[in-house]
Design a protein around this motif. Structure first.
Motif, short mmCIF file in Angstrom:
data_model
loop_
_atom_site.label_atom_id
_atom_site.label_comp_id
_atom_site.label_asym_id
_atom_site.label_seq_id
_atom_site.Cartn_x
_atom_site.Cartn_y
_atom_site.Cartn_z
N ALA A 6 60.07 19.39 -26.06
CA ALA A 6 59.50 21.13 -24.95
C ALA A 6 60.70 22.54 -25.52
O ALA A 6 59.40 23.15 -25.11
N VAL A 30 60.18 25.83 -19.04
CA VAL A 30 59.88 24.83 -19.26
C VAL A 30 61.25 23.59 -17.74
O VAL A 30 60.87 22.73 -17.42
N LEU A 65 53.98 18.63 -22.35
CA LEU A 65 55.71 18.09 -22.59
C LEU A 65 56.21 18.85 -21.53
O LEU A 65 57.46 16.77 -21.00
N ALA A 66 56.89 19.26 -21.02
CA ALA A 66 57.50 19.30 -19.75
C ALA A 66 56.73 18.49 -18.36
O ALA A 66 57.96 17.40 -17.58
N GLY A 89 55.06 23.06 -24.94
CA GLY A 89 55.48 23.19 -23.85
C GLY A 89 55.29 22.53 -22.86
O GLY A 89 56.01 21.79 -22.52
#
Length: 345
Positions: A70, A79, A11-12, A8
């Motif tokens: 995320a 996130v 991706l964030a 996560g």
């Protein structure tokens, strides 16, 4: 193997890079569109015909998709605060592409955002396991979250119907407030949809539940509303002011909504919760520093004859004859000068 929270986090970060860039690209598109027609801040939609705005839109979509994924792997309290990294990206790019100067204190603000984000990541709670969209629905219809949702809808209607037409052009909190409170519901819906998609891909079909489609409709409605008022905010105010204030308000409401709906802090130690709050306050301090070191946007002028209050435009012909209005005789003066009202007293 990477932990769920680490996925996560990665991706964030990717999401923040794309979203921060999209602010700048979209604003350049809005500026170009505003030259040839009504600006977005006054209800114009000419930017829809501007290719550069669509490039920014695609960049934002890529960022939002990364953000969407995320939320599947990590809780919103992890996130969402990482969105501070998009502020850094937009501030740096605005310095080079929009000529919005980033001062030394602004760099300190960027550093504070990074430090605060790091603290949040280190103390974020683990994502709880959810096995069906029906479980999320049960969380969404808790009395506490229903009360929060009703409050958000009521405040949004007041801001949209009463405050925005009267104060939207002068008070930055109006447009950004609409984006932020509606955005908290967007995140909750997006998280539900993301979990439904993940479960469906694993062979547990969630499309058969009506709750999945309710969450989808809520998400679509909220996203459209957010984009509309975010465009108005970007077209009216300085990007470096919009970004940090939007981040602070959006993150605060999202963390609140997530804490009510998913009970993210349940089971965490007091020290972990205190560390997360300190990290969030550090990020907010960084955004405040960035905000305080930025210059406001200069007045937007579409042509020589646009009046700028408190000034009055007067036109002087080459022979010295004074013309008050260009449209009175349809001719173009040889020289144009702008005299302050004080000169006529």
């Amino acid at each position: 193997m990477y932990s769920s929270n680490l996925k996560g986090f990665i991706l964030a970060v990717v999401s923040s890079a794309f979203i921060g860039s999209s602010f700048i690209i979209k604003k350049k598109g809005l500026r170009k569109a505003g030259v040839n027609g009504p600006r977005a801040s006054v209800g114009g939609y000419g930017y829809l015909l501007e290719p550069l705005w669509w490039v920014g839109m695609v960049t934002m979509i890529v960022g939002e998709i990364s953000n969407f994924v995320a939320y599947i792997y990590a809780p919103a309290v992890l996130v969402t605060p990482l969105g501070a990294l998009s502020i850094i990206v937009s501030a740096v790019l605005a310095h080079f592409l929009l000529k919005e100067k980033l001062q030394k204190m602004g760099m300190l603000g960027c550093l504070l955002c990074i430090v605060g984000s790091t603290v949040i990541v280190l103390h974020a709670p683990e994502e709880q396991s959810i096995n069906s969209v029906e479980e999320i629905w049960e969380l969404a219809i808790q009395p506490a979250f229903l009360l929060y949702t009703a409050s958000v809808v009521a405040v949004a209607f007041v801001l949209i119907l009463y405050c925005a037409p009267r104060y939207g052009q002068t008070n930055i909190i109006i447009y950004i407030g609409i984006c932020s409170i509606i955005g908290s519901l967007t995140v909750m819906s997006i998280k539900a949809i993301g979990i439904a998609i993940e479960l469906t891909l694993e062979g547990i079909n969630q499309a058969k539940y009506f709750q999945t489609w309710v969450f989808a409709m809520v998400a679509i409605t909220c996203i459209i509303t957010q984009l509309n008022y975010l465009n108005m905010a970007l077209d009216t105010f300085n990007t470096a002011i919009v970004s940090p204030i939007y981040y602070a308000m959006f993150t605060s409401f999202t963390i609140l909504a997530s804490a009510i709906m998913f009970k993210d802090y349940s089971g965490q130690s007091a020290s972990s919760i205190a560390s997360e709050l300190c990290g969030f306050i550090t990020v907010l301090s960084g955004t405040a520093v960035l905000h305080s070191t930025r210059d406001p946007d200069p007045p937007f002028v579409t042509d020589l004859y646009t009046p700028l209050s408190p000034k009055v435009s007067w036109y002087i012909q080459g022979n010295g004859e004074l013309w008050k209005q260009k449209d009175e005789d349809g001719q173009t003066p040889n020289f144009v000068t702008v005299l302050r009202q004080d000169y006529f007293k």
